[in-house]
Design an enzyme around this catalytic site. Structure first.
Site, PDB file in Angstrom:
ATOM      1  N   CYS A   7       0.871  -1.185   0.000  1.00  0.00           N
ATOM      2  CA  CYS A   7       0.000   0.000   0.000  1.00  0.00           C
ATOM      3  C   CYS A   7       0.904   1.230   0.000  1.00  0.00           C
ATOM      4  O   CYS A   7       2.088   1.141  -0.367  1.00  0.00           O
ATOM      5  CB  CYS A   7      -0.984  -0.022   1.163  1.00  0.00           C
ATOM      6  SG  CYS A   7      -0.234   0.028   2.798  1.00  0.00           S
ATOM      7  N   ARG A  13      -3.333  -0.567   5.462  1.00  0.00           N
ATOM      8  CA  ARG A  13      -3.946  -1.668   4.708  1.00  0.00           C
ATOM      9  C   ARG A  13      -3.033  -2.877   4.567  1.00  0.00           C
ATOM     10  O   ARG A  13      -3.445  -4.015   4.838  1.00  0.00           O
ATOM     11  CB  ARG A  13      -4.364  -1.171   3.313  1.00  0.00           C
ATOM     12  CG  ARG A  13      -5.499  -0.192   3.365  1.00  0.00           C
ATOM     13  CD  ARG A  13      -5.657   0.539   2.051  1.00  0.00           C
ATOM     14  NE  ARG A  13      -4.529   1.427   1.788  1.00  0.00           N
ATOM     15  CZ  ARG A  13      -4.371   2.137   0.680  1.00  0.00           C
ATOM     16  NH1 ARG A  13      -5.271   2.043  -0.282  1.00  0.00           N
ATOM     17  NH2 ARG A  13      -3.338   2.926   0.533  1.00  0.00           N
ATOM     18  N   ASP A 123      -8.416   3.690   1.170  1.00  0.00           N
ATOM     19  CA  ASP A 123      -7.406   4.066   2.158  1.00  0.00           C
ATOM     20  C   ASP A 123      -8.113   4.588   3.405  1.00  0.00           C
ATOM     21  O   ASP A 123      -8.788   5.623   3.344  1.00  0.00           O
ATOM     22  CB  ASP A 123      -6.512   5.154   1.550  1.00  0.00           C
ATOM     23  CG  ASP A 123      -5.325   5.462   2.444  1.00  0.00           C
ATOM     24  OD1 ASP A 123      -5.352   5.058   3.628  1.00  0.00           O
ATOM     25  OD2 ASP A 123      -4.387   6.101   1.954  1.00  0.00           O
TER      26      ASP A 123
HETATM   27  P1  4NP Z   1      -1.806   2.867   4.017  1.00  0.00           P
HETATM   28  O1  4NP Z   1      -2.434   4.229   4.567  1.00  0.00           O
HETATM   29  O2  4NP Z   1      -1.267   3.159   2.648  1.00  0.00           O
HETATM   30  O3  4NP Z   1      -2.964   1.925   3.988  1.00  0.00           O
HETATM   31  O4  4NP Z   1      -0.727   2.455   4.999  1.00  0.00           O
HETATM   32  C1  4NP Z   1      -1.714   5.419   4.646  1.00  0.00           C
HETATM   33  C2  4NP Z   1      -0.804   5.618   5.644  1.00  0.00           C
HETATM   34  C3  4NP Z   1      -0.120   6.822   5.735  1.00  0.00           C
HETATM   35  C4  4NP Z   1      -0.370   7.813   4.813  1.00  0.00           C
HETATM   36  C5  4NP Z   1      -1.286   7.626   3.801  1.00  0.00           C
HETATM   37  C6  4NP Z   1      -1.954   6.418   3.716  1.00  0.00           C
HETATM   38  N1  4NP Z   1       0.321   9.057   4.921  1.00  0.00           N
HETATM   39  O5  4NP Z   1      -0.003   9.981   4.152  1.00  0.00           O
HETATM   40  O6  4NP Z   1       1.219   9.188   5.762  1.00  0.00           O
END
Ligand code: 4NP
Length: 161
Positions: A7, A13, A123
């Site tokens: 991800c 995720r 997300d």
């Molecule tokens: P992930 O979610 O891709 O599912 O781990 C996110 C975690 C952090 C960020 C964006 C999405 N961020 O902008 O830091």
């Protein structure tokens, strides 16, 4: 078999996908390797988001030992299946994967699962209430993904003999 979940941050995720997938493999007695990574570098070395840890814990799954890392070129040749959680992640992975034999290992997770909910795992980072939905999406899709890999591998090994 080696499986990588990817991800953006590797804190919401894909750590859930890794934990859920591993649990389902254990239930089926399958000894496959599962890991996860992010396309971004902001959270390297961090534990999963507390909301992912909590939603997993409510389902009897402990993902707190995982630590975030960033995907790299070696992952593309090491893993047999690389599953992107959304189309943006998939585009980023394909930027890294120049060789055709690497590019063809990159799939959208929900598409590979033939889920009606796809193509993207939403997300949940900015939405506290999204985590339970993501857990159930990943849980359902993981079962289909395992079945499809088993099908594909049995077809390709029959073809090879
Ligand atoms: P992930 O979610 O891709 O599912 O781990 C996110 C975690 C952090 C960020 C964006 C999405 N961020 O902008 O830091």
């Amino acid at each position: 078999m080696r499986i990588l979940m990817v991800c953006l941050g590797n804190i919401c995720r894909s750590p859930l996908a890794e934990g859920i997938f591993r649990k389902q493999l254990q239930l089926r007695g399958l000894d496959w390797e599962v890991d996860s990574a992010g396309t971004g570098n902001w959270h390297i070395g961090e534990q999963p988001d507390p909301r992912s840890i909590q939603v997993a814990r409510l389902q009897g799954l402990d993902i707190s030992n995982q630590r975030a890392r960033q995907i790299n070129g070696r992952d593309l040749s090491f893993f047999d299946y690389i599953f992107a959680m959304d189309r943006s992640n998939q585009r980023q992975i394909l930027e890294l994967a120049r060789q055709p034999q690497h590019r063809e290992r990159v799939y959208l997770f929900l598409e590979f699962a033939r889920s009606q909910e796809g193509p993207d795992v939403p997300d949940p980072y900015w939405n506290d209430r999204g985590f339970t939905n993501v857990y159930h999406l990943l849980d359902q899709a993981s079962q289909h993904v395992i079945e499809r890999i088993l099908e594909q591998e049995s077809t390709s090994s029959r073809g090879a003999t």
